[in-house]
Design an enzyme around this catalytic site. Structure first.
Site, PDB file in Angstrom:
ATOM      1  N   ARG A   1      26.475  43.565  33.437  1.00 24.88           N
ATOM      2  CA  ARG A   1      27.865  43.396  33.870  1.00 24.88           C
ATOM      3  C   ARG A   1      28.197  41.909  33.937  1.00 24.88           C
ATOM      4  NH1 ARG A   1      26.652  40.818  37.603  1.00 24.88           N
ATOM      5  NH2 ARG A   1      28.798  40.348  38.048  1.00 24.88           N
ATOM      6  N   GLY A   2      29.497  41.624  34.217  1.00 24.92           N
ATOM      7  CA  GLY A   2      29.966  40.249  34.165  1.00 24.92           C
ATOM      8  C   GLY A   2      30.508  40.024  32.759  1.00 24.92           C
TER       9      GLY A   2
ATOM     10  N   ARG B   1      34.462  49.273  29.058  1.00 26.87           N
ATOM     11  CA  ARG B   1      35.135  48.594  30.181  1.00 26.87           C
ATOM     12  C   ARG B   1      36.343  47.845  29.617  1.00 26.87           C
ATOM     13  NH1 ARG B   1      31.665  45.730  34.511  1.00 26.87           N
ATOM     14  NH2 ARG B   1      33.439  46.472  35.736  1.00 26.87           N
TER      15      ARG B   1
ATOM     16  N   ASP C   1      37.470  37.634  34.322  1.00 29.27           N
ATOM     17  CA  ASP C   1      37.243  38.658  33.292  1.00 29.27           C
ATOM     18  C   ASP C   1      38.225  38.524  32.143  1.00 29.27           C
ATOM     19  OD1 ASP C   1      35.594  39.890  35.511  1.00 29.27           O
ATOM     20  OD2 ASP C   1      35.204  41.161  33.761  1.00 29.27           O
TER      21      ASP C   1
ATOM     22  N   ASN D   1      40.084  38.924  37.862  1.00 30.15           N
ATOM     23  CA  ASN D   1      38.673  38.834  38.289  1.00 30.15           C
ATOM     24  C   ASN D   1      38.420  39.959  39.285  1.00 30.15           C
ATOM     25  OD1 ASN D   1      36.096  37.442  38.171  1.00 30.15           O
ATOM     26  ND2 ASN D   1      36.483  36.806  40.278  1.00 30.15           N
ATOM     27  N   LYS D   2      37.187  40.066  39.739  1.00 33.92           N
ATOM     28  CA  LYS D   2      36.780  41.155  40.634  1.00 33.92           C
ATOM     29  C   LYS D   2      37.776  41.371  41.764  1.00 33.92           C
ATOM     30  CE  LYS D   2      34.052  43.398  40.347  1.00 33.92           C
ATOM     31  NZ  LYS D   2      34.325  44.711  39.690  1.00 33.92           N
TER      32      LYS D   2
HETATM   33  O1  MRU Z   1      32.550  44.587  37.610  1.00 35.29           O
HETATM   34  P1  MRU Z   1      31.740  43.379  37.279  1.00 35.29           P
HETATM   35  O2  MRU Z   1      30.541  43.233  38.141  1.00 35.29           O
HETATM   36  O3  MRU Z   1      31.413  43.295  35.810  1.00 35.29           O
HETATM   37  O4  MRU Z   1      32.710  42.165  37.603  1.00 35.29           O
HETATM   38  C1  MRU Z   1      32.277  40.860  37.351  1.00 35.29           C
HETATM   39  C2  MRU Z   1      33.255  39.842  37.768  1.00 35.29           C
HETATM   40  O5  MRU Z   1      34.334  40.133  38.229  1.00 35.29           O
HETATM   41  C3  MRU Z   1      32.897  38.420  37.499  1.00 35.29           C
HETATM   42  O6  MRU Z   1      33.468  37.587  38.462  1.00 35.29           O
HETATM   43  C4  MRU Z   1      33.452  38.025  36.130  1.00 35.29           C
HETATM   44  O7  MRU Z   1      33.017  38.906  35.134  1.00 35.29           O
HETATM   45  C5  MRU Z   1      33.073  36.669  35.759  1.00 35.29           C
HETATM   46  S1  MRU Z   1      31.354  36.624  35.354  1.00 35.29           S
HETATM   47  C6  MRU Z   1      30.897  35.211  34.875  1.00 35.29           C
END
Ligand code: MRU
Length: 344
Positions: free
Chosen positions: A49-50, A92, A238, A248-249
């Protein structure tokens, strides 16, 4: 010297090896597979993820899928590959890096003339995408570290380290690089409900890097910002729209508003592969909606009665809350439209 000693994903000659992030920090379990469906499931289930790491995993998944196709006809090959890329694209929806990687892989598939050669070219391209993401995060971390002063206490949200990027990290990369430069930094890590990427992964990565970290719940961020205990906030992204609005998250937007209210700089760190100049504003960014169990359950334990649940995985922070966007091609400040156009 870099303090990073683990790899979230590795290409092992026609197989991939993925560190299962859903099992961290309790267990370090690696999955190995040569099936693109397995990698697609790993992306969906957040084993990897990320945004940048999702892009790299997507590229390897397409390479694996291509290797499995049995035909000598390029037309047939491309049709079969299209089905595979469709599966990967459906994993995703928010991370721009996923679609950026798919576009790069599609271009290679379109350019080739002979099936076996296209397969080889796709594997090469996936490895190149991996290397490019890793290099971009290394560069942006170095640039971003210039914003961090000795003695800073930094608040971050979600997980943005090597685990999330396959490279150095974005927000966490900046922090790790500043620490490697000898600056004494401390981090407050939001736990990041519902899936606790902050508590489980950010704390794990910072401890591995020997950087002092204090874990807080998401709702405590305002308390510490208001008390003047935070020098700056750094988060990842993201997807970033042409005007600088940033997805972002979930929970990032609340932190950004609280940072502005308390006059604390709010930085976004992301490689340019996260920028989507085709979207004018953040309102066009697709937001992933995930299943209710992620909210009603914590690590398998139910914490709520039967009820309606909402679970958007990301939110959008309007550009007015962002002090600067740190990329490998430079640090962009307002007006973001101009800066983003200049580097993409
Ligand atoms: O749902 P996730 O864990 O994939 O979300 C990740 C994030 O929101 C990160 O902050 C984002 O991908 C930046 S990662 C360098």
């Amino acid at each position: 010297m870099s303090k990073i000693s683990y790899l979230p994903i590795e290409w092992l000659c026609n197989r991939v090896k993925i560190l299962d992030q859903t099992r961290l920090p309790q267990e370090e379990v690696y999955l190995e597979s040569s099936s693109y469906q397995d990698v697609a499931s790993a992306i969906k289930e957040l084993k990897i993820r990320g945004a940048p790491a999702i892009g790299v995993a997507a590229a390897y998944a397409i390479a694996l899928g291509a290797l499995e196709i049995k035909t000598n006809s390029t037309k047939d090959f491309r049709e079969k590959l299209k089905k595979i890329t469709k599966t990967i694209a459906a994993t995703r929806p928010t991370a721009r890096n996923l679609f950026q990687a798919i576009e790069r892989m599609n271009k290679v598939a379109e350019a080739g003339k002979e099936v076996e050669r296209i397969k080889k070219a796709l594997v090469k391209e996936a490895v190149r995408i991996h290397r490019a993401e890793a290099e971009a995060t290394e560069k942006l971390s170095r640039l971003g570290a210039g914003l961090i002063q000795d003695g800073f206490t930094i608040l971050t949200h979600c997980n943005t380290g090597p685990l999330a990027t396959t490279g150095y990290g974005t927000a966490l990369g900046v922090i790790i690089r500043a620490s490697e430069q000898g600056k004494k930094v401390k981090v407050f890590a939001d736990e990041t409900r519902p899936l606790l990427q902050g508590a489980r992964l950010t704390v794990w990565e910072l401890q591995k890097a020997n950087i002092p970290v204090t874990l807080i719940t998401d709702s405590m961020a305002g308390y510490f910002l208001n008390r003047g205990e935070i020098d700056c906030v750094i988060v990842g992204a993201d997807r970033i729209a042409a005007n600088g609005d940033t997805a972002n998250k979930i929970g990032t937007y609340s932190v950004a508003v609280l940072a502005k209210e308390n006059k604390v700089p709010f930085y976004v760190a992301a490689p340019t592969t996260t920028i989507d100049p085709s979207l004018k504003t953040g309102s066009e960014i697709p937001i992933e909606q995930r299943k209710a169990e992620e909210v009603t359950h914590i690590r398998g334990v139910c914490i709520a009665p039967d009820c309606d649940v909402a679970n958007p995985a990301f939110d959008v922070t309007p550009h007015k809350y962002i002090t600067a966007i740190i990329t490998e091609r430079g640090i962009i400040r307002k007006p973001y439209g101009v800066g983003i156009k200049g580097i993409t």
